[in-house]
Scaffold this motif. Structure first.
Motif, PDB file in Angstrom:
ATOM      1  N   CYS A  22      30.075  48.838  37.522  1.00 56.82           N
ATOM      2  CA  CYS A  22      30.070  47.428  37.119  1.00 56.82           C
ATOM      3  C   CYS A  22      29.764  47.251  35.633  1.00 56.82           C
ATOM      4  O   CYS A  22      30.188  46.277  35.014  1.00 56.82           O
TER       5      CYS A  22
ATOM      6  N   CYS B 289      32.100  46.159  32.572  1.00 55.49           N
ATOM      7  CA  CYS B 289      32.521  44.762  32.398  1.00 55.49           C
ATOM      8  C   CYS B 289      31.368  43.758  32.419  1.00 55.49           C
ATOM      9  O   CYS B 289      31.552  42.621  31.998  1.00 55.49           O
ATOM     10  N   HIS B 290      30.214  44.147  32.953  1.00 52.20           N
ATOM     11  CA  HIS B 290      29.096  43.217  33.130  1.00 52.20           C
ATOM     12  C   HIS B 290      27.814  43.780  32.542  1.00 52.20           C
ATOM     13  O   HIS B 290      27.590  44.991  32.576  1.00 52.20           O
TER      14      HIS B 290
ATOM     15  N   ARG C 195      30.736  40.574  28.053  1.00 54.33           N
ATOM     16  CA  ARG C 195      31.825  41.545  28.150  1.00 54.33           C
ATOM     17  C   ARG C 195      32.989  40.869  28.865  1.00 54.33           C
ATOM     18  O   ARG C 195      33.085  39.655  28.891  1.00 54.33           O
ATOM     19  N   GLN C 196      33.827  41.667  29.459  1.00 59.38           N
ATOM     20  CA  GLN C 196      34.983  41.139  30.171  1.00 59.38           C
ATOM     21  C   GLN C 196      34.577  40.229  31.320  1.00 59.38           C
ATOM     22  O   GLN C 196      35.274  39.288  31.656  1.00 59.38           O
ATOM     23  N   GLY C 197      33.424  40.506  31.940  1.00 59.68           N
ATOM     24  CA  GLY C 197      32.890  39.678  33.015  1.00 59.68           C
ATOM     25  C   GLY C 197      31.581  39.043  32.572  1.00 59.68           C
ATOM     26  O   GLY C 197      30.975  39.473  31.596  1.00 59.68           O
TER      27      GLY C 197
ATOM     28  N   MET D 187      39.215  39.772  38.579  1.00 61.62           N
ATOM     29  CA  MET D 187      38.484  41.028  38.744  1.00 61.62           C
ATOM     30  C   MET D 187      39.296  41.993  39.598  1.00 61.62           C
ATOM     31  O   MET D 187      39.672  41.682  40.725  1.00 61.62           O
TER      32      MET D 187
ATOM     33  N   TYR E 245      38.224  45.200  40.359  1.00 60.49           N
ATOM     34  CA  TYR E 245      37.356  46.131  41.086  1.00 60.49           C
ATOM     35  C   TYR E 245      37.245  45.739  42.548  1.00 60.49           C
ATOM     36  O   TYR E 245      37.129  44.563  42.887  1.00 60.49           O
TER      37      TYR E 245
END
Length: 105
Positions: free
Chosen positions: A19, A22-23, A32-34, A85, A87
């Motif tokens: 995780c 992105c987080h 970040r991306q998330g 997302m 993932y």
């Protein structure tokens, strides 16, 4: 001779490996991306100030809890159509370890 029992999944390690790209867990770090996931359990979906969510989150009218996080990690697009997302985690024990870690952070 019996094989030793496998170690339980470590949520902190899983978060970092799966995780953490992105987080973050800190609202003080750059996004970040998330969105940052600190205090995600109990937070309204799509509500981190300054994060630009996908269109599907505008219709997400719920608060994150263990069941929603489990559904999200299983298949994000099924829970929130239009979510970006990519993932997914198929193994329930790994999802549970990540969720338990998030509950404590």
């Amino acid at each position: 001779m019996a094989l030793p029992s496998p170690k339980p999944a470590d949520g902190a390690t899983l978060f970092k490996q799966q995780c953490g790209v992105c987080h973050t867990l800190s609202s003080s770090e750059p996004m970040r991306q998330g969105p940052p996931l600190s205090k995600v359990v109990g937070r309204r979906a799509g509500s981190v100030d300054g994060f630009r969510y996908s269109a599907g989150f505008a219709k997400a009218d719920f608060t994150w809890d263990e069941a929603r996080l489990d559904a999200w990690l299983t298949n994000p697009q099924e829970l929130i159509p239009g979510a970006v997302m990519a993932y997914r985690q198929a193994k329930p024990e790994l999802r549970a370890a990540i969720i338990n870690y998030l509950k404590d952070n």
